[in-house]
Design an enzyme around this catalytic site. Structure first.
Site: not given
Ligand code: 5GP
Ligand code: MG
Length: 173
Positions: A40, A97, A100, A128, A149, A156, A162
């Protein structure tokens, strides 16, 4: 089934502008090695590293996987590739990336710490904050985003999206 949002959440121009200021923040630290978590963060790592542009700054890649083809983390993180990288006494910048639940970054930092680096700092393109499950924060954050999301700019869904230059939200249809 999923489809892209009508407009990007973050445009290529916005990414470009933020990366320029983020690179200035990062330049203040004399990192020896960027450790980029594939897949990512491939685009982010490439773009940020060429803006730091320090000839002594090295880059290495590891693989951290917690997601199957789903949009939910399962909490289990598999890390591979760390064994091939010289980490002892190095000032490490870990790049991912997105932060979360925090499971991936926490596992990564814990695994790295065992290898005796001089220091570890963490940098993510996206954060996030509302999704955090474990105690983990990034030292450098590109953008704070809501609990949606996202795909594009390296991120991806089942390996699609991507290569898009912007960040989009994925909506269920
Ligand atoms: P965590 O372990 O913090 O829950 O999740 C981190 C990893 O989950 C990221 O490196 C990324 O691969 C994936 N992830 C988390 N949120 C998203 C998202 O909104 N979009 C995409 N494409 N991947 C995400
Ligand atoms: Mg990832």
């Amino acid at each position: 089934m999923y489809k892209l949002s009508k407009a990007p959440l973050i445009s290529a121009q916005q990414i470009d502008t933020r990366l320029e200021s983020l690179a200035q923040e990062l330049k203040a630290f004399d990192f020896d090695v960027i450790l980029s978590a594939l897949t990512g963060s491939y685009m982010f790592s490439a773009d940020i590293s060429r803006r730091i542009a320090n000839p002594k700054l090295q880059i290495a890649f590891i693989k951290a996987s917690s997601y199957g083809d789903s949009t939910e983390s399962n909490g289990k993180v598999k890390i591979s590739g760390l064994g091939d990288i010289d980490i002892k006494d190095k000032r490490i910048l870990v790049i991912d990336d997105i932060l979360d639940t925090g499971n991936t970054m926490k596992s990564l930092v814990e695994s790295l710490a065992e290898l005796g680096p001089a220091s570890i700092k963490t940098c993510v393109l996206l954060n996030k904050e509302s999704r955090r499950v474990v105690d983990c924060h990034a030292d450098f954050v590109g953008f704070e985003i809501e609990n949606k999301f996202v795909v594009g700019y390296g991120l991806d869904y089942a390996n699609d999206y991507r290569t898009l230059p912007e960040i989009w939200t994925l909506e269920e249809v």
